[in-house]
Design an enzyme around this catalytic site. Structure first.
Site, mmCIF file in Angstrom:
data_model
loop_
_atom_site.group_PDB
_atom_site.id
_atom_site.type_symbol
_atom_site.label_atom_id
_atom_site.label_comp_id
_atom_site.label_asym_id
_atom_site.label_seq_id
_atom_site.Cartn_x
_atom_site.Cartn_y
_atom_site.Cartn_z
ATOM 1 N N HIS A 304 0.857 -1.191 0.000
ATOM 2 C CA HIS A 304 0.000 0.000 0.000
ATOM 3 C C HIS A 304 0.893 1.241 0.000
ATOM 4 O O HIS A 304 0.716 2.121 -0.830
ATOM 5 C CB HIS A 304 -0.918 -0.017 1.217
ATOM 6 N N GLU A 315 3.072 -0.742 7.822
ATOM 7 C CA GLU A 315 2.943 -1.831 6.847
ATOM 8 C C GLU A 315 4.186 -2.714 6.863
ATOM 9 O O GLU A 315 4.087 -3.945 6.775
ATOM 10 C CB GLU A 315 2.712 -1.289 5.435
ATOM 11 N N LYS A 336 2.981 3.319 -5.937
ATOM 12 C CA LYS A 336 2.533 4.705 -5.712
ATOM 13 C C LYS A 336 3.693 5.685 -5.849
ATOM 14 O O LYS A 336 3.464 6.887 -5.973
ATOM 15 C CB LYS A 336 1.903 4.834 -4.320
ATOM 16 N N PHE A 400 -8.227 5.264 5.708
ATOM 17 C CA PHE A 400 -8.652 6.021 6.887
ATOM 18 C C PHE A 400 -9.840 5.310 7.527
ATOM 19 O O PHE A 400 -10.733 4.804 6.841
ATOM 20 C CB PHE A 400 -9.084 7.431 6.485
#
Length: 413
Positions: A304, A315, A336, A400
């Site tokens: 992630h 993580e 990302k 979130f």
């Protein structure tokens, strides 16, 4: 008796390209899609950078311009990705039972641009001038509904809203429904279009965004010691999930198999992850258990890894607790670093990259990893894609509210 669920098509619209092929070419070559915001004037904002979808007329995915005007940008992105995914799969609605085809496409925020525009109308022109289409344009489930209307799919249709875990949960729930005989085919994924003034200011004031404004391509730095926050992006990713025998019967391309899905909640904080990563680890363990795989059988993890100080460490701790000594061997990359964070679309975009990695037998890299954070001690793949024998991959998504989801995808055999 449960059934096997395979992927027979996918589509993506991202800052790295306007279809899934362009996304893969960009990511495998370590090219960032991040730049200065062009959609609006950023004077007065702290953060001036984002991942924008560029160079595409999103109205072309609709039957006529009127339909496109009645869709928020997040729905336009979703429709564009859905059209690519269906074309990729070769699925012909006329030859199918539409009641057995579903759509589960979510968004973390939904039609933020529509909300923003109509609030401005309300303030300046009064309550009688707001659009009667405002509500159906902005509600988060509308992309899923519009895709079903476009194709005539009458099977299960809803959306999951779990912030940045949205798309992974949508895909996981679609997998369960097909596995449990509720449908033969489901289009699943997520879409997000939050690169608007409210989105950039809201995340900016949380101090969640990178402020490396002078180096947009180097701003998203997952697992790097000098990371300073995530980069907001927009985009959509849709996969076509299909029951194996149904796919075989119609001669569909089989691009991979979803074999595991795990989910959990941190029950800890509205924005910060569980500091020990215990609950994220529980989602991974659950996904492995459902896949019938040991940690040693995972060949690649798409993390992630948003490039936030706390999230990346949590993580890494979760991966270390699940994979134990194998942590030193299982390659981990954070795509990302190139795409930025597409929020509710991220889980689908990253699953598509896992499928492409399995096909190419190539692990995409993490760019901008100049100084790996010792607190994120993983087997990184920095800067250059790496050839490797890949059979099974894991994709993690966390949101979130403490929402965690992990998907396990295998090369079809």
């Amino acid at each position: 008796m449960t059934r096997r669920v395979v992927v027979t098509g996918f589509g993506a619209v991202t800052p790295n390209g306007n279809d899934a092929g362009a996304l893969w070419e960009s990511v495998r070559n370590g090219r960032s899609g991040i730049g200065r915001v062009t959609a609006f004037d950023t004077t007065g904002y702290d953060c001036l950078i984002a991942g924008e979808v560029r160079g595409i007329d999103l109205s072309e995915a609709f039957r006529n311009p009127k339909e496109a005007r009645r869709a928020d940008r997040f729905s336009q992105l979703a429709m564009t990705a859905a059209k690519e995914a269906v074309h990729h799969s070769g699925l012909l609605t006329a030859k199918e039972d539409p009641s057995r085809i579903g759509v589960i496409v979510g968004s973390g925020i939904g039609g933020l641009k529509t909300l923003e525009d109509q609030h401005t109308v309300l303030l300046h022109k009064g309550p009688r001038r707001t659009s009667p289409l405002m509500i159906p344009m902005m509600i988060t489930n509308i992309a899923s509904g519009m895709i079903a209307i476009e194709f005539g799919y009458q099977g299960p249709n809803f959306c999951v809203v779990t912030a940045c875990a949205t798309a992974a949960h949508c895909i996981g729930e679609a997998w369960r429904l097909i596995r449990d005989h509720e449908a033969e085919v489901i289009l699943a994924g997520g879409s997000e279009a939050a690169v608007v003034p409210l989105g950039l200011s809201g995340f900016g004031n949380m101090k969640a965004l990178s402020l490396r404004n002078d180096e947009p391509h180097r701003a998203s730095r997952p697992f790097d010691r000098d990371r300073d926050g995530f980069v907001l992006s927009e985009g959509a990713g849709i996969v076509v999930l299909e029951e194996l025998e149904h796919a075989k019967k119609r001669g569909a391309p089989i691009l991979g198999e979803i074999i595991g899905y795990g989910l959990s909640a941190d029950a800890s904080h509205i924005t910060a992850p569980d500091p020990n990563g215990r609950c994220a680890a529980r989602a991974m363990v659950s996904a492995l258990k459902r896949a019938g795989k040991n940690p040693e059988e995972i060949d690649y993890i798409n993390a992630h890894a948003t490039s936030t100080q706390q999230g990346d460490v949590c993580e890494a701790l979760a991966i270390q607790s699940v994979f134990g000594p194998h942590t030193k061997k299982v390659p981990v990359s954070a795509t990302k670093s190139m795409t930025g964070h597409c929020l509710g679309a991220a889980g689908a975009v990253e699953l598509i990259l896992c499928l492409q990695a399995l096909e190419a037998q190539l692990i995409p890299p993490t760019i901008n990893l100049d100084n790996p954070d010792p607190a994120c001690d993983l087997h990184h793949v920095p800067y250059q894609a790496r050839e490797s024998k890949l059979r099974v991959a894991m994709s993690n998504s966390f949101g979130f509210g403490g929402h965690n989801a992990s998907l396990v995808v295998a090369k079809f055999a």
